[in-house]
Motif scaffolding. Structure first.
Motif, PDB file in Angstrom:
ATOM      1  N   GLU A  43      -4.428   4.363 -26.813  1.00  0.00           N
ATOM      2  CA  GLU A  43      -3.692   3.102 -26.800  1.00  0.00           C
ATOM      3  C   GLU A  43      -2.990   2.976 -28.144  1.00  0.00           C
ATOM      4  N   THR A 115      -9.272  -3.441 -38.090  1.00  0.00           N
ATOM      5  CA  THR A 115      -9.063  -4.329 -36.950  1.00  0.00           C
ATOM      6  C   THR A 115      -7.650  -4.093 -36.429  1.00  0.00           C
ATOM      7  N   LYS A 117      -4.775  -4.835 -33.207  1.00  0.00           N
ATOM      8  CA  LYS A 117      -4.333  -5.587 -32.029  1.00  0.00           C
ATOM      9  C   LYS A 117      -3.642  -4.585 -31.110  1.00  0.00           C
ATOM     10  N   LEU A 118      -4.201  -4.427 -29.900  1.00  0.00           N
ATOM     11  CA  LEU A 118      -3.680  -3.442 -28.950  1.00  0.00           C
ATOM     12  C   LEU A 118      -2.406  -3.962 -28.285  1.00  0.00           C
ATOM     13  N   THR A 121      -2.785  -4.875 -24.056  1.00  0.00           N
ATOM     14  CA  THR A 121      -3.585  -6.019 -23.621  1.00  0.00           C
ATOM     15  C   THR A 121      -3.555  -7.192 -24.599  1.00  0.00           C
ATOM     16  N   GLY A 122      -3.193  -6.927 -25.830  1.00  0.00           N
ATOM     17  CA  GLY A 122      -3.235  -7.965 -26.849  1.00  0.00           C
ATOM     18  C   GLY A 122      -4.629  -8.196 -27.407  1.00  0.00           C
ATOM     19  N   HIS A 123      -5.622  -7.455 -26.877  1.00  0.00           N
ATOM     20  CA  HIS A 123      -6.998  -7.588 -27.378  1.00  0.00           C
ATOM     21  C   HIS A 123      -7.094  -7.063 -28.802  1.00  0.00           C
ATOM     22  N   MET A 124      -8.036  -7.658 -29.535  1.00  0.00           N
ATOM     23  CA  MET A 124      -8.313  -7.203 -30.888  1.00  0.00           C
ATOM     24  C   MET A 124      -9.592  -6.377 -30.862  1.00  0.00           C
ATOM     25  N   ILE A 125      -9.576  -5.226 -31.505  1.00  0.00           N
ATOM     26  CA  ILE A 125     -10.766  -4.386 -31.624  1.00  0.00           C
ATOM     27  C   ILE A 125     -10.971  -4.045 -33.091  1.00  0.00           C
ATOM     28  N   SER A 126     -12.178  -3.663 -33.411  1.00  0.00           N
ATOM     29  CA  SER A 126     -12.499  -3.259 -34.775  1.00  0.00           C
ATOM     30  C   SER A 126     -13.291  -1.964 -34.713  1.00  0.00           C
TER      31      SER A 126
END
Length: 155
Positions: A43, A115, A117-118, A121-126
């Motif tokens: 991604e 961190t 922001k994808l 999807t707009g999801h945030m992951i770390s």
């Protein structure tokens, strides 16, 4: 006796150094043999923040046992009869605990909590990984996931 202790210390230090070189890497740029030829999902995203963190060292039981054995050998040189048995026990305990403490502190290394922001999807992951590749907020990155070996790499 001093000569024998010096020789055992040198042998022990060499063995510990060789075994310590068998550690794994948490770098985004290093893949283990088992990760080869494994599909990963990719991604794209943007780095939101980067925090400096510390990665705790792992305990290698083989090194701990080796340290205990060397401590026991060194301790057994103290006294004769029951004194050498007690010395061996105390030496083994000291060697084991000492080796464990050294592994924990020497294995601690700098890492980054990245961190992202994808895009899709707009999801945030770390993701936390070794700090061998620099990242900055706003940087475009690839996020590779799969098999429990997620990583962030620059585009």
């Amino acid at each position: 006796m001093v000569k024998q202790l010096t020789r055992m210390t040198l042998i022990g230090a060499t063995c510990l150094g060789v075994l310590a070189g068998c550690t794994t890497s948490d770098s985004a740029a290093v893949y283990s043999k088992s990760q080869m030829r494994q599909a990963q999902n990719v991604e794209f995203g943007t780095v939101v923040s980067v925090q400096n963190v510390k990665m705790e060292g792992e305990n290698n039981e083989l090194l701990t046992v080796g340290g205990a054995a060397l401590g026991g050998l060194a301790g057994s040189e103290v006294g004769h009869g029951n004194g050498s048995i007690a010395g061996a026990i105390v030496g083994a305990l000291a060697g084991g605990f000492g080796t464990k403490a050294i592994q924990h502190s020497a294995g601690t290394k700098p890492a980054l909590e990245i961190t992202v922001k994808l895009d899709r999807t707009g999801h945030m992951i770390s993701i936390v990984q070794e700090a061998d590749i620099p990242f900055v907020a706003g940087q475009r990155v690839r996020v590779l996931t799969g098999g429990g070996n997620d990583r962030v790499s620059p585009m």
